[in-house]
Design a protein around this motif. Structure first.
Motif, mmCIF file in Angstrom:
data_model
loop_
_atom_site.group_PDB
_atom_site.id
_atom_site.type_symbol
_atom_site.label_atom_id
_atom_site.label_comp_id
_atom_site.label_asym_id
_atom_site.label_seq_id
_atom_site.Cartn_x
_atom_site.Cartn_y
_atom_site.Cartn_z
ATOM 1 N N LEU A 1 0.826 -1.209 0.000
ATOM 2 C CA LEU A 1 0.000 0.000 0.000
ATOM 3 C C LEU A 1 0.861 1.261 0.000
ATOM 4 O O LEU A 1 0.557 2.237 -0.699
ATOM 5 N N VAL A 2 1.924 1.256 0.778
ATOM 6 C CA VAL A 2 2.797 2.432 0.851
ATOM 7 C C VAL A 2 3.500 2.655 -0.484
ATOM 8 O O VAL A 2 3.615 3.795 -0.962
ATOM 9 N N VAL A 3 3.966 1.571 -1.117
ATOM 10 C CA VAL A 3 4.630 1.711 -2.420
ATOM 11 C C VAL A 3 3.663 2.298 -3.443
ATOM 12 O O VAL A 3 4.022 3.197 -4.221
ATOM 13 N N TYR A 4 2.426 1.836 -3.437
ATOM 14 C CA TYR A 4 1.434 2.369 -4.379
ATOM 15 C C TYR A 4 1.165 3.848 -4.106
ATOM 16 O O TYR A 4 1.059 4.655 -5.041
ATOM 17 N N ALA A 5 1.040 4.219 -2.831
ATOM 18 C CA ALA A 5 0.749 5.611 -2.494
ATOM 19 C C ALA A 5 1.900 6.543 -2.845
ATOM 20 O O ALA A 5 1.678 7.741 -3.084
ATOM 21 N N LEU A 6 3.124 6.028 -2.874
ATOM 22 C CA LEU A 6 4.287 6.870 -3.174
ATOM 23 C C LEU A 6 4.545 7.031 -4.670
ATOM 24 O O LEU A 6 5.411 7.820 -5.048
ATOM 25 N N LEU A 7 3.802 6.320 -5.509
ATOM 26 C CA LEU A 7 4.020 6.452 -6.947
ATOM 27 C C LEU A 7 3.656 7.854 -7.419
ATOM 28 O O LEU A 7 2.658 8.434 -6.965
ATOM 29 N N SER B 1 2.465 8.752 -10.272
ATOM 30 C CA SER B 1 1.275 8.742 -11.123
ATOM 31 C C SER B 1 0.608 7.385 -11.040
ATOM 32 O O SER B 1 1.201 6.404 -10.568
ATOM 33 N N GLU B 2 -0.624 7.330 -11.498
ATOM 34 C CA GLU B 2 -1.395 6.087 -11.449
ATOM 35 C C GLU B 2 -0.852 5.088 -12.462
ATOM 36 O O GLU B 2 -0.642 5.422 -13.624
ATOM 37 N N PRO B 3 -0.589 3.824 -12.042
ATOM 38 C CA PRO B 3 -0.108 2.823 -13.002
ATOM 39 C C PRO B 3 -1.164 2.521 -14.066
ATOM 40 O O PRO B 3 -2.376 2.658 -13.840
ATOM 41 N N PHE C 1 -0.753 -3.703 -13.898
ATOM 42 C CA PHE C 1 -1.339 -4.622 -12.928
ATOM 43 C C PHE C 1 -1.425 -6.034 -13.504
ATOM 44 O O PHE C 1 -1.210 -7.017 -12.790
ATOM 45 N N THR C 2 -1.742 -6.140 -14.786
ATOM 46 C CA THR C 2 -1.831 -7.460 -15.409
ATOM 47 C C THR C 2 -0.479 -8.158 -15.427
ATOM 48 O O THR C 2 -0.365 -9.344 -15.069
ATOM 49 N N ILE C 3 0.560 -7.432 -15.823
ATOM 50 C CA ILE C 3 1.902 -8.028 -15.878
ATOM 51 C C ILE C 3 2.362 -8.417 -14.471
ATOM 52 O O ILE C 3 2.913 -9.507 -14.251
ATOM 53 N N PHE D 1 -0.386 -3.748 -2.982
ATOM 54 C CA PHE D 1 -0.160 -2.758 -4.036
ATOM 55 C C PHE D 1 -1.435 -2.519 -4.844
ATOM 56 O O PHE D 1 -1.684 -1.399 -5.312
ATOM 57 N N CYS D 2 -2.259 -3.548 -5.015
ATOM 58 C CA CYS D 2 -3.474 -3.432 -5.832
ATOM 59 C C CYS D 2 -4.700 -3.016 -5.032
ATOM 60 O O CYS D 2 -5.728 -2.668 -5.627
ATOM 61 N N LEU D 3 -4.614 -3.052 -3.691
ATOM 62 C CA LEU D 3 -5.816 -2.852 -2.880
ATOM 63 C C LEU D 3 -6.437 -1.473 -3.056
ATOM 64 O O LEU D 3 -7.663 -1.344 -3.178
ATOM 65 N N LEU D 4 -5.630 -0.429 -3.039
ATOM 66 C CA LEU D 4 -6.192 0.922 -3.163
ATOM 67 C C LEU D 4 -6.886 1.114 -4.497
ATOM 68 O O LEU D 4 -7.953 1.742 -4.570
#
Length: 466
Positions: A51-57, A59-61, A66-68, A102-105
């Protein structure tokens, strides 16, 4: 005396040896945890890291990212299963938890997110009352949904809005209202890194803040049999009784402790309670739920033990079921799943009473991990709030201290000695919880309470000792 020269042994208290000793201690603890199959408790931390890694990106992936990623993680899990390597399988499971975090948010945003209002709006709208956050003489704070424009007002793309309504008429959950409403965008952080209201409002489906101007008309009343409506009516009744018995700050704290409504607590009262280390008193959490549920458990078990016909009954299990029911009832009064400390405490109590029913050990780090997993999966954005961080930091520290090996069995003695041991144990508990939450309190509230142990022991610790 002649002999072999003495060998200089390393002294563990030298500063240069501390990093190596710390690394050896951590590595041995990880190996021991893996051998005893205790890596389950790391699953919440893997989710939080994702979750923290996703929030620190920045821009939106993109969707194909997500598929890869999902294909790679699935491949790693399949290879670990085919290799018949237990260590590899454990590592793959942690990797899957990290990717899920990472995908939850993104998944939670798809399910509950909303477009955010960017331009202020004004007009007459009809809406359904979903929640009543607080109700007092200053007004009713509610969350409404299904907003439909009337008389040519601009259509709104948002799913829900939080608005302030007049104190009269009394609106309840499920009512449909019509009013002139002024809406504005949800404010963002006032400073970089500060609390981001837009972030949390988005995942709650709230796209605007506003207030009603003029009279509010209740177009249709909700179903009186609705559980949420009946719970809100009970909360209102309890609030009225508290206002009759108490005044000012006492009434505000009473409302907070009984039904989780902290809206009436003034800034001055908050500052005084925080400085004295007693701010946790008016936040419904483990202290309150333990007193209520534990008190019901103890009283009912005592009452059943006094009945001759109940000697052959499973008194402990019956009392555990009653205590669990009391905990869930208190959770409804406290605001349900929106109150993270109360929800976490109720989950912990459910696991503890469940362990009592099954004849298993209750207070373990595994139960804390289960409660954390449930909350993170239901509301992943909650890990960025102070309530989640403070609550779990204190519980993890206390359970960790509790699970340390005892150096010696507790000594027996008279009533004075037992009372002193109780007070010292409560002081140690307050010190551990305060130390665990120190950095979080300093970050979120820019203040700490170094004298909290002195205030917590006689005031908040005594009910637990009784």
């Amino acid at each position: 005396m002649l002999g072999a020269p003495a060998i200089a042994r390393p002294r563990p208290w030298r500063l240069a040896q501390w990093p190596s000793l710390a690394w050896k201690s951590i590595s041995s603890a990880i190996v021991d945890a893996a051998e005893q199959r205790r890596l389950f408790v790391l699953l919440p931390f893997s989710l939080i890291l994702g979750l923290v890694v996703y929030a620190l990106l920045p821009s939106e992936p993109e969707p194909f990212h997500f598929t890869i990623g999902s294909l790679l993680v699935t491949g790693c899990l399949a290879l670990a299963m085919l290799s018949h390597s237990l260590a590899g399988l454990r590592l793959a499971i942690q990797l899957c938890a990290l990717w899920l975090g990472f995908c939850l948010l993104a998944l939670h945003g798809l399910a509950f997110g909303t477009p955010m209002l960017s331009v202020p709006a004004y007009g007459t709208y009809t809406a359904r009352v979903d929640e009543v956050l607080s109700a007092d003489a200053n007004g009713i704070r509610a969350v409404v949904s299904s907003m439909t424009s009337i008389d040519g007002a601009r259509e709104l793309p948002i799913r829900r809005a939080r608005i302030l309504l007049p104190a009269e008429p009394k609106v309840e959950v499920g009512d449909w209202i019509s009013a002139r409403i002024r809406l504005a965008a949800v404010p963002g952080p006032i400073l970089p890194g500060a609390f981001d209201g837009q972030f949390h409002a988005y995942f709650s489906g709230i796209g605007a803040y506003g207030n009603a101007i003029g009279a509010v008309e209740v177009v249709t009343q909700g179903d009186d049999g609705d559980l949420a409506r009946r719970v809100q009516a009970l909360r209102n009744h309890i609030g009225q009784r508290i206002d009759l018995a108490l005044e000012d700050a006492s009434a505000a704290i009473g409302r907070a402790m009984m039904m989780g409504d902290q809206s009436a607590i003034s800034d001055e009262t908050r500052d005084v309670m925080a400085a004295s280390g007693l701010a946790h008193v008016y936040s419904i959490s483990g202290l309150h739920l333990s007193i209520v549920a534990g008190g019901i458990f103890w009283l009912l078990r005592l009452a059943l033990a006094c009945l001759p016909m109940a000697l052959t009954w499973p008194n402990k299990q019956i009392a555990a079921i009653a205590g669990l029911s009391a905990a869930f009832g208190y959770l409804l009064l406290a605001g349900g799943m929106d109150n993270v400390p109360a929800f976490r405490s109720t989950l912990m109590l459910a696991l503890i009473f469940g362990a009592v029913l099954a004849g298993r050990r209750a207070l373990t780090m595994r139960n804390v991990a289960i409660a954390a997993l449930v909350i993170i999966l239901i509301d992943p954005a909650s890990i960025f709030r102070a309530s989640f961080q403070l609550s779990f930091a204190a519980v993890v520290a206390l359970i960790g201290i509790y699970e340390l090996p005892r150096l010696s069995p507790p000594a027996t003695g008279g009533s004075v000695e037992r009372a002193l041991r109780f007070v010292s144990a409560t002081a140690w508990t307050s010190f551990v919880a305060g130390a665990a939450t120190l950095l979080f309190s300093a970050y979120h509230f820019q203040q700490t309470s170094p004298l909290g142990v002195l205030g917590s022991v006689p005031i908040t610790g005594f009910p637990l000792l009784v």
